[in-house]
Enzyme design. Structure first.
Site, PDB file in Angstrom:
ATOM      1  CD  GLU A  91      80.846  -3.868   0.429  1.00  0.00           C
ATOM      2  OE1 GLU A  91      81.580  -4.628   1.002  1.00  0.00           O
ATOM      3  OE2 GLU A  91      80.937  -2.709   0.560  1.00  0.00           O
ATOM      4  CG  ASP A  92      82.124  -6.564   4.044  1.00  0.00           C
ATOM      5  OD1 ASP A  92      81.333  -5.872   3.426  1.00  0.00           O
ATOM      6  OD2 ASP A  92      82.889  -6.475   4.985  1.00  0.00           O
ATOM      7  CG  ASP A  95      75.555  -0.811   8.257  1.00  0.00           C
ATOM      8  OD1 ASP A  95      74.123  -0.991   8.721  1.00  0.00           O
ATOM      9  OD2 ASP A  95      76.316  -0.202   9.008  1.00  0.00           O
ATOM     10  N   GLY A  97      74.012   1.422   3.157  1.00  0.00           N
ATOM     11  CA  GLY A  97      73.901   1.383   1.512  1.00  0.00           C
ATOM     12  C   GLY A  97      74.819   2.704   1.034  1.00  0.00           C
ATOM     13  CG  LEU A 100      77.423  -1.897  -1.991  1.00  0.00           C
ATOM     14  CD1 LEU A 100      76.210  -3.050  -1.818  1.00  0.00           C
ATOM     15  CD2 LEU A 100      78.081  -2.131  -3.226  1.00  0.00           C
TER      16      LEU A 100
HETATM   17  P1  IMP Z   1      77.504   0.965   4.343  1.00  0.00           P
HETATM   18  O1  IMP Z   1      78.201   2.243   3.606  1.00  0.00           O
HETATM   19  O2  IMP Z   1      76.953   1.897   5.723  1.00  0.00           O
HETATM   20  O3  IMP Z   1      76.497   0.230   3.698  1.00  0.00           O
HETATM   21  O4  IMP Z   1      78.818   0.154   5.162  1.00  0.00           O
HETATM   22  C1  IMP Z   1      79.218  -0.740   4.728  1.00  0.00           C
HETATM   23  C2  IMP Z   1      80.430  -1.126   5.024  1.00  0.00           C
HETATM   24  O5  IMP Z   1      80.613  -0.859   6.344  1.00  0.00           O
HETATM   25  C3  IMP Z   1      80.762  -2.622   4.996  1.00  0.00           C
HETATM   26  O6  IMP Z   1      81.398  -3.145   3.773  1.00  0.00           O
HETATM   27  C4  IMP Z   1      81.866  -3.032   6.274  1.00  0.00           C
HETATM   28  O7  IMP Z   1      82.864  -2.769   5.919  1.00  0.00           O
HETATM   29  C5  IMP Z   1      81.266  -2.087   7.177  1.00  0.00           C
HETATM   30  N1  IMP Z   1      80.361  -2.343   8.192  1.00  0.00           N
HETATM   31  C6  IMP Z   1      79.076  -2.476   8.289  1.00  0.00           C
HETATM   32  N2  IMP Z   1      78.575  -3.213   9.289  1.00  0.00           N
HETATM   33  C7  IMP Z   1      79.590  -3.721   9.841  1.00  0.00           C
HETATM   34  C8  IMP Z   1      79.818  -4.784  10.775  1.00  0.00           C
HETATM   35  O8  IMP Z   1      78.884  -5.195  11.535  1.00  0.00           O
HETATM   36  N3  IMP Z   1      80.937  -5.397  10.889  1.00  0.00           N
HETATM   37  C9  IMP Z   1      82.194  -5.195  10.250  1.00  0.00           C
HETATM   38  N4  IMP Z   1      81.768  -4.059   9.178  1.00  0.00           N
HETATM   39  C10 IMP Z   1      80.625  -3.550   8.977  1.00  0.00           C
END
Ligand code: IMP
Length: 184
Positions: A91-92, A95, A97, A100
């Site tokens: 993953e990049d 955030d 979670g 994932l």
């Molecule tokens: P989560 O489901 O909140 O963990 O979000 C993960 C996804 O949100 C990442 O794979 C990104 O695609 C996107 N994301 C979260 N923070 C950022 C950021 O600061 N810049 C760009 N994309 C983000």
């Protein structure tokens, strides 16, 4: 308006090579890297470039049901059968979670021999769902990042460094940093 370099390209290169070495040493018989499109594309490319064990790559893509809900669904599934394989989900950013956690559950029920997670960036301060990220490139704070594959409204993926921008500025004008970065 401030845009700043959070992680320069040379630092990314060195850290990504070290992550690759770590994944190789943990998977001497080879590994399947499953990258989440599109943000992890550059990271995956640099990761596999220096890997010295047999590597298979595959891709997943997800989409949110509705902005801000945190609920995601698969819009592109794997081509390969991962049962009995050693798999690393790439993953990049982790955030909240939520993404994932969903993807890990999706892959786990397909019976891989092992399944771990590798993320370039970890915003652990924003976590809602706990998830174990075995390979982390960099721990970052609560900032919005672009570059090195990561976007805002499909812009900025083609910047070699990880940059921190202002979300309010981008929401107002998604092209706000284009002139500064690309001179137009
Ligand atoms: P989560 O489901 O909140 O963990 O979000 C993960 C996804 O949100 C990442 O794979 C990104 O695609 C996107 N994301 C979260 N923070 C950022 C950021 O600061 N810049 C760009 N994309 C983000």
């Amino acid at each position: 308006m401030a845009l700043r370099v959070l992680i320069p390209a040379e630092v990314l290169r060195e850290r990504v090579a070290r992550l690759a070495a770590q994944i190789c040493s943990d998977h001497p018989d080879g590994v399947v890297l499953v990258a989440v499109l599109k943000g992890s594309a550059l990271f995956l490319a640099d990761l596999i470039r220096t890997m010295t064990v047999p590597v298979q790559v595959d891709f997943l893509a997800v989409s949110s049901y509705a902005a801000g809900t945190g609920r995601v669904r698969l819009v592109k599934d794997l081509d390969a059968d991962i049962s009995g394989r050693d798999v690393v989900l790439v993953e990049d950013i982790v955030d909240t979670g939520l993404t994932l956690t969903y993807l890990h559950g999706e892959l786990a029920r397909r019976g891989p021999r092992s399944l771990s997670v590798c993320s370039l960036l970890d915003k652990s301060c924003r976590r809602i769902v706990p998830i174990t990220v075995r390979y982390v490139g960099f721990e970052i704070g609560d900032e919005f990042v672009i570059g090195y594959g990561m976007d805002y409204a499909e812009r900025y993926r083609n910047v070699g460094a990880v940059l921190a921008g202002e979300l309010d500025v981008l929401r107002h004008d998604p092209d706000a940093y284009v002139a500064e970065l690309f001179g137009r």
